[in-house]
Every structure is written in C-alpha cells, then in structure tokens.
Design a protein around this motif. Structure first.
Motif, PDB file in Angstrom:
ATOM      1  N   GLY A 310       0.818  -1.201   0.000  1.00  0.00           N
ATOM      2  CA  GLY A 310       0.000   0.000   0.000  1.00  0.00           C
ATOM      3  C   GLY A 310       0.853   1.253   0.000  1.00  0.00           C
ATOM      4  O   GLY A 310       0.534   2.247  -0.666  1.00  0.00           O
ATOM      5  N   LEU A 311       1.947   1.224   0.746  1.00  0.00           N
ATOM      6  CA  LEU A 311       2.872   2.363   0.747  1.00  0.00           C
ATOM      7  C   LEU A 311       3.475   2.562  -0.649  1.00  0.00           C
ATOM      8  O   LEU A 311       3.597   3.697  -1.123  1.00  0.00           O
ATOM      9  CB  LEU A 311       4.000   2.131   1.754  1.00  0.00           C
ATOM     10  CG  LEU A 311       3.649   2.238   3.237  1.00  0.00           C
ATOM     11  CD1 LEU A 311       4.860   1.863   4.094  1.00  0.00           C
ATOM     12  CD2 LEU A 311       3.173   3.643   3.584  1.00  0.00           C
ATOM     13  N   THR A 312       3.839   1.458  -1.292  1.00  0.00           N
ATOM     14  CA  THR A 312       4.419   1.545  -2.633  1.00  0.00           C
ATOM     15  C   THR A 312       3.409   2.129  -3.619  1.00  0.00           C
ATOM     16  O   THR A 312       3.749   2.985  -4.445  1.00  0.00           O
ATOM     17  CB  THR A 312       4.870   0.161  -3.110  1.00  0.00           C
ATOM     18  OG1 THR A 312       5.825  -0.376  -2.190  1.00  0.00           O
ATOM     19  CG2 THR A 312       5.495   0.225  -4.495  1.00  0.00           C
ATOM     20  N   LEU A 313       2.154   1.681  -3.524  1.00  0.00           N
ATOM     21  CA  LEU A 313       1.125   2.188  -4.421  1.00  0.00           C
ATOM     22  C   LEU A 313       0.856   3.671  -4.159  1.00  0.00           C
ATOM     23  O   LEU A 313       0.723   4.464  -5.105  1.00  0.00           O
ATOM     24  CB  LEU A 313      -0.165   1.378  -4.264  1.00  0.00           C
ATOM     25  CG  LEU A 313      -1.350   1.805  -5.139  1.00  0.00           C
ATOM     26  CD1 LEU A 313      -0.955   1.852  -6.609  1.00  0.00           C
ATOM     27  CD2 LEU A 313      -2.525   0.855  -4.929  1.00  0.00           C
ATOM     28  N   ALA A 314       0.794   4.057  -2.881  1.00  0.00           N
ATOM     29  CA  ALA A 314       0.600   5.473  -2.558  1.00  0.00           C
ATOM     30  C   ALA A 314       1.742   6.312  -3.120  1.00  0.00           C
ATOM     31  O   ALA A 314       1.521   7.400  -3.676  1.00  0.00           O
ATOM     32  CB  ALA A 314       0.506   5.649  -1.038  1.00  0.00           C
ATOM     33  N   GLU A 315       2.937   5.816  -2.996  1.00  0.00           N
ATOM     34  CA  GLU A 315       4.121   6.509  -3.528  1.00  0.00           C
ATOM     35  C   GLU A 315       4.025   6.681  -5.042  1.00  0.00           C
ATOM     36  O   GLU A 315       4.302   7.767  -5.576  1.00  0.00           O
ATOM     37  CB  GLU A 315       5.361   5.689  -3.168  1.00  0.00           C
ATOM     38  CG  GLU A 315       6.680   6.323  -3.486  1.00  0.00           C
ATOM     39  CD  GLU A 315       7.823   5.427  -3.031  1.00  0.00           C
ATOM     40  OE1 GLU A 315       8.197   4.513  -3.793  1.00  0.00           O
ATOM     41  OE2 GLU A 315       8.331   5.618  -1.905  1.00  0.00           O
ATOM     42  N   ASP A 316       3.587   5.635  -5.737  1.00  0.00           N
ATOM     43  CA  ASP A 316       3.462   5.707  -7.197  1.00  0.00           C
ATOM     44  C   ASP A 316       2.344   6.663  -7.612  1.00  0.00           C
ATOM     45  O   ASP A 316       2.481   7.403  -8.595  1.00  0.00           O
ATOM     46  CB  ASP A 316       3.201   4.313  -7.764  1.00  0.00           C
ATOM     47  CG  ASP A 316       4.426   3.411  -7.685  1.00  0.00           C
ATOM     48  OD1 ASP A 316       5.524   3.919  -7.396  1.00  0.00           O
ATOM     49  OD2 ASP A 316       4.276   2.185  -7.896  1.00  0.00           O
ATOM     50  N   LEU A 317       1.229   6.640  -6.898  1.00  0.00           N
ATOM     51  CA  LEU A 317       0.109   7.520  -7.224  1.00  0.00           C
ATOM     52  C   LEU A 317       0.477   8.989  -7.030  1.00  0.00           C
ATOM     53  O   LEU A 317       0.231   9.832  -7.908  1.00  0.00           O
ATOM     54  CB  LEU A 317      -1.099   7.171  -6.344  1.00  0.00           C
ATOM     55  CG  LEU A 317      -1.789   5.831  -6.621  1.00  0.00           C
ATOM     56  CD1 LEU A 317      -2.689   5.455  -5.456  1.00  0.00           C
ATOM     57  CD2 LEU A 317      -2.598   5.892  -7.921  1.00  0.00           C
ATOM     58  N   ILE A 318       1.067   9.296  -5.878  1.00  0.00           N
ATOM     59  CA  ILE A 318       1.419  10.687  -5.584  1.00  0.00           C
ATOM     60  C   ILE A 318       2.531  11.156  -6.529  1.00  0.00           C
ATOM     61  O   ILE A 318       2.534  12.310  -6.973  1.00  0.00           O
ATOM     62  CB  ILE A 318       1.843  10.839  -4.117  1.00  0.00           C
ATOM     63  CG1 ILE A 318       0.729  10.353  -3.187  1.00  0.00           C
ATOM     64  CG2 ILE A 318       2.189  12.286  -3.813  1.00  0.00           C
ATOM     65  CD1 ILE A 318      -0.622  10.972  -3.441  1.00  0.00           C
ATOM     66  N   SER A 319       3.452  10.250  -6.856  1.00  0.00           N
ATOM     67  CA  SER A 319       4.512  10.610  -7.812  1.00  0.00           C
ATOM     68  C   SER A 319       3.916  10.980  -9.164  1.00  0.00           C
ATOM     69  O   SER A 319       4.375  11.916  -9.828  1.00  0.00           O
ATOM     70  CB  SER A 319       5.496   9.444  -7.977  1.00  0.00           C
ATOM     71  OG  SER A 319       6.210   9.213  -6.779  1.00  0.00           O
ATOM     72  N   ALA A 320       2.880  10.248  -9.586  1.00  0.00           N
ATOM     73  CA  ALA A 320       2.224  10.561 -10.858  1.00  0.00           C
ATOM     74  C   ALA A 320       1.560  11.935 -10.808  1.00  0.00           C
ATOM     75  O   ALA A 320       1.511  12.650 -11.810  1.00  0.00           O
ATOM     76  CB  ALA A 320       1.190   9.483 -11.192  1.00  0.00           C
ATOM     77  N   LEU A 321       1.071  12.325  -9.630  1.00  0.00           N
ATOM     78  CA  LEU A 321       0.409  13.626  -9.486  1.00  0.00           C
ATOM     79  C   LEU A 321       1.389  14.792  -9.506  1.00  0.00           C
ATOM     80  O   LEU A 321       1.091  15.861 -10.036  1.00  0.00           O
ATOM     81  CB  LEU A 321      -0.395  13.670  -8.182  1.00  0.00           C
ATOM     82  CG  LEU A 321      -1.718  12.898  -8.167  1.00  0.00           C
ATOM     83  CD1 LEU A 321      -2.323  12.917  -6.768  1.00  0.00           C
ATOM     84  CD2 LEU A 321      -2.697  13.479  -9.171  1.00  0.00           C
ATOM     85  N   VAL A 322       2.552  14.593  -8.912  1.00  0.00           N
ATOM     86  CA  VAL A 322       3.483  15.720  -8.751  1.00  0.00           C
ATOM     87  C   VAL A 322       4.622  15.700  -9.767  1.00  0.00           C
ATOM     88  O   VAL A 322       5.471  16.594  -9.755  1.00  0.00           O
ATOM     89  CB  VAL A 322       4.067  15.746  -7.317  1.00  0.00           C
ATOM     90  CG1 VAL A 322       2.951  15.832  -6.283  1.00  0.00           C
ATOM     91  CG2 VAL A 322       4.936  14.520  -7.046  1.00  0.00           C
ATOM     92  N   SER A 323       4.663  14.711 -10.656  1.00  0.00           N
ATOM     93  CA  SER A 323       5.813  14.560 -11.555  1.00  0.00           C
ATOM     94  C   SER A 323       5.989  15.732 -12.515  1.00  0.00           C
ATOM     95  O   SER A 323       7.103  15.992 -12.975  1.00  0.00           O
ATOM     96  CB  SER A 323       5.682  13.258 -12.355  1.00  0.00           C
ATOM     97  OG  SER A 323       4.503  13.269 -13.135  1.00  0.00           O
ATOM     98  N   ASN A 324       4.906  16.430 -12.831  1.00  0.00           N
ATOM     99  CA  ASN A 324       5.003  17.536 -13.785  1.00  0.00           C
ATOM    100  C   ASN A 324       5.089  18.906 -13.114  1.00  0.00           C
ATOM    101  O   ASN A 324       5.000  19.934 -13.782  1.00  0.00           O
ATOM    102  CB  ASN A 324       3.802  17.510 -14.741  1.00  0.00           C
ATOM    103  CG  ASN A 324       3.818  16.296 -15.636  1.00  0.00           C
ATOM    104  OD1 ASN A 324       4.884  15.837 -16.048  1.00  0.00           O
ATOM    105  ND2 ASN A 324       2.644  15.751 -15.916  1.00  0.00           N
ATOM    106  N   ARG A 325       5.252  18.926 -11.811  1.00  0.00           N
ATOM    107  CA  ARG A 325       5.316  20.209 -11.095  1.00  0.00           C
ATOM    108  C   ARG A 325       6.670  20.876 -11.309  1.00  0.00           C
ATOM    109  O   ARG A 325       7.664  20.225 -11.434  1.00  0.00           O
ATOM    110  CB  ARG A 325       5.043  20.005  -9.598  1.00  0.00           C
ATOM    111  CG  ARG A 325       3.576  19.693  -9.317  1.00  0.00           C
ATOM    112  CD  ARG A 325       3.351  19.456  -7.840  1.00  0.00           C
ATOM    113  NE  ARG A 325       1.931  19.257  -7.590  1.00  0.00           N
ATOM    114  CZ  ARG A 325       1.079  20.232  -7.276  1.00  0.00           C
ATOM    115  NH1 ARG A 325       1.513  21.471  -7.150  1.00  0.00           N
ATOM    116  NH2 ARG A 325      -0.198  19.976  -7.080  1.00  0.00           N
TER     117      ARG A 325
END
Length: 325
Positions: A310-325
């Motif tokens: 779950g931590l890994t999935l949360a990390e991947d999801l949030i990374s997808a959200l902030v990757s273009n910042r």
C-alpha cells in the motif's frame, strides 16, 4: 526421472487464464502427492497469475511474508525459491487461498476433490483496509487466536503510518484528493478502488471491469462495493473493450450544456492499464498503469499487496500527481 504430464493448451482453445488453470489443475491431479495427514499451519496460494498480474512475484512475496508472521507455511507455484520437489508435496496443506473470484478456482476444486483440501476465496489485500480484512478472515478460518491477529495488524500499521504520515501535510496543503476511476480485471478492480477510497480518501466514481462474467457472478461481484466505507459508491460497469472506457466515463457524469457554472469531473485520477493512457489524456486525468498490460514501466520485484505494498502504491500515485510540477 520426472513424469511427463499432458495439458491441452492450444492458443485457439482459450486465453492465458484458461492455460493457467489447465496447467495447475493437471499438476494438482496427476503430480502432487496425496497426503492423508494435513499440516494445520500450511496453506496453498492460487489466483495470482504470472504475466497477467504484472506485480505477481512482489505480490506473492508480501502475502507470504504476512502469513509467515502468523506462523503459517505458504506453498506457492510462482513465488521465490519454488522447486518441482517442493510442489510435489503441496498436498499437505490444510487450506487453499484463492486470490480471485474466478481464476484459480478450478484448480482449488481439484485440490479439494483429489487432496481433501478446502479452499477460501479472498480479495487481493492492497493497503490497510483490505489487508486488515484478509488477515482477520484467514485467521478466523484457520483458528488463529484473535490476539495474535490483532498484534500483527498493530505492528504492521505502526510501520505503515510511520511512513504514510510523512506526506499527509503536503497531501492536505496541495489538495491531492481526486475522483477515482479504475479500469482493471476482477482481481484488481475492487482492491484498487477500496485502497483509493478507504485508505486515501479519494471519491470512488467509476469502476470498469474488463473480465467476462455471467450475470450471477456480476451481481455477486457488485455486492463487494457495499463494503466501501465511503458514502459515495462508484458506478460499476462490466466492459471487455478498452476502447469503450471513454464512453462510460462520459455517461457517468452530466454533460456541460454551456452552463456558466459547471461542476466538471475534475480533478480525476485513472488507474488502469497502458491501454487507457490516451483516455486519461482526453479527460485531463492523472494516470497510473497497474493492470495488464503495463508497457511504460519496468517491474522487477515491485508489489502492491499488504501494508508495505500500500505504501508503494501510494508513492506511485502521488509521484504521478506531482511529476510535472
């Protein structure tokens, strides 16, 4: 010398799921030795299918680790360190855990008929909510003491939140809540939307399941979504054609009729396969490929099961959200 087993698996006779069942059913019926005495603390694992589940090895590894923590020995066909000799003795298990509502069930029935090993269908445990439910369900079935289950859950949650709390402030500050859309097979559809809704607090909007099921199986699967703690419940659609996802998304939300103030389906996040990447772009949603096929990520030992997954999935999801910042 090892025996030569025959499994009729021509490509025109079915898909990879059918081949998975045929091969493992043959092993269960003709190769695995019958054991009259069962080990009450040994279980078999089925339903996590290599290839079709991109995170198969990592998922099995974490499931095995959690069950080992309860004092269980875990037999897997596709986990780390498996050998033909080990598989030969899988008849000593007292229970088969099938991580699917469909795939692995035929093999589990062969284990039940040929080896007197009952089976239990469980959801893929992704994140806190589903892993809590999984451990409690397995513990109850195998007669493991509730205090032992509670102790393991408490230990795992302490680890889980010690990491998750690190991004809670930024989660609130930059408003990372999203409308959640999931397009996946039946093994992943419910566990993913449960994680997004119950664990991350996102709004579960739409779930599109790309497996072929009969009407009775569809109704049974739809009942799972009543378990979500979110007051909002997703629309559930069974659709095998990836190209129809955009149509289902548009049908799930009122059209903008040139209204001055229009409440759009935004911000949204689509979790699916690489086939849905273009759909995410068309609706302006963030995107993470999880379900097969995944063509733009290299996956070696990564997994999404358990609290650590779950931590890994949360990390991947949030990374997808902030990757273009």
């Amino acid at each position: 010398k090892e025996p030569v087993l025959a499994a009729n698996t021509p490509g025109f006779a079915g898909n990879a799921f059918k081949g998975y069942e045929l091969v493992l059913s043959t092993l269960a019926a003709e190769f695995i030795e019958y054991k009259a005495v069962k080990d009450e603390r040994t279980v078999n694992i089925l339903g996590v299918m290599p290839g079709q589940d991109v995170f198969c090895r990592g998922n099995i590894r974490e499931i095995k680790r959690l069950l080992n923590q309860l004092g269980l020995k875990v037999n897997t066909f596709f986990g780390d360190g498996e050998t033909i000799e080990k598989i030969r003795h899988y008849g000593d298990a007292s229970l088969t855990l099938v991580f699917s509502e469909k795939y692995g069930l035929e093999t589990a029935k062969v284990f039940e008929e040929k080896h007197n090993i009952p089976y239990l269908s469980v959801d893929l445990p992704i994140g806190e909510t589903r892993t809590d439910a999984f451990l409690q369900k397995v513990g109850e079935r195998l007669g493991i003491s509730p205090p032992a289950i509670a102790a393991l859950i408490a230990e795992e949650k302490a680890y889980y939140y010690s990491y998750l709390e690190r991004f809670l402030d930024i989660y609130g500050d930059i408003d990372l809540q999203r409308y959640a859309i999931v397009s996946a097979d039946l093994n992943y559809a419910f566990p993913l939307i449960s994680f997004l809704a119950d664990d991350l607090g996102w709004v579960p909007h739409l779930v599109v399941i790309n497996d072929q099921l009969d009407d009775l199986a569809k109704k049974k699967y739809e009942l799972k979504f009543n378990q979500l703690s979110s007051e909002a419940k997703p629309k559930v659609v069974f659709e095998q054609h990836a190209g129809q996802l955009l149509k289902h998304i548009r049908e799930s939300w009122p059209h903008n009729k040139n209204e001055k103030y229009y409440n759009a389906l935004s911000p949204a996040f689509l979790v699916g396969s690489s086939l849905e990447a273009s759909t995410a772009q068309k609706i302006g949603a963030a995107f993470l490929p999880v379900s097969f096929p995944v063509t733009n990520r290299a996956v070696l030992d990564r997994g999404y099961t358990g609290y650590k997954g779950g931590l890994t999935l949360a990390e991947d999801l949030i990374s997808a959200l902030v990757s273009n910042r």
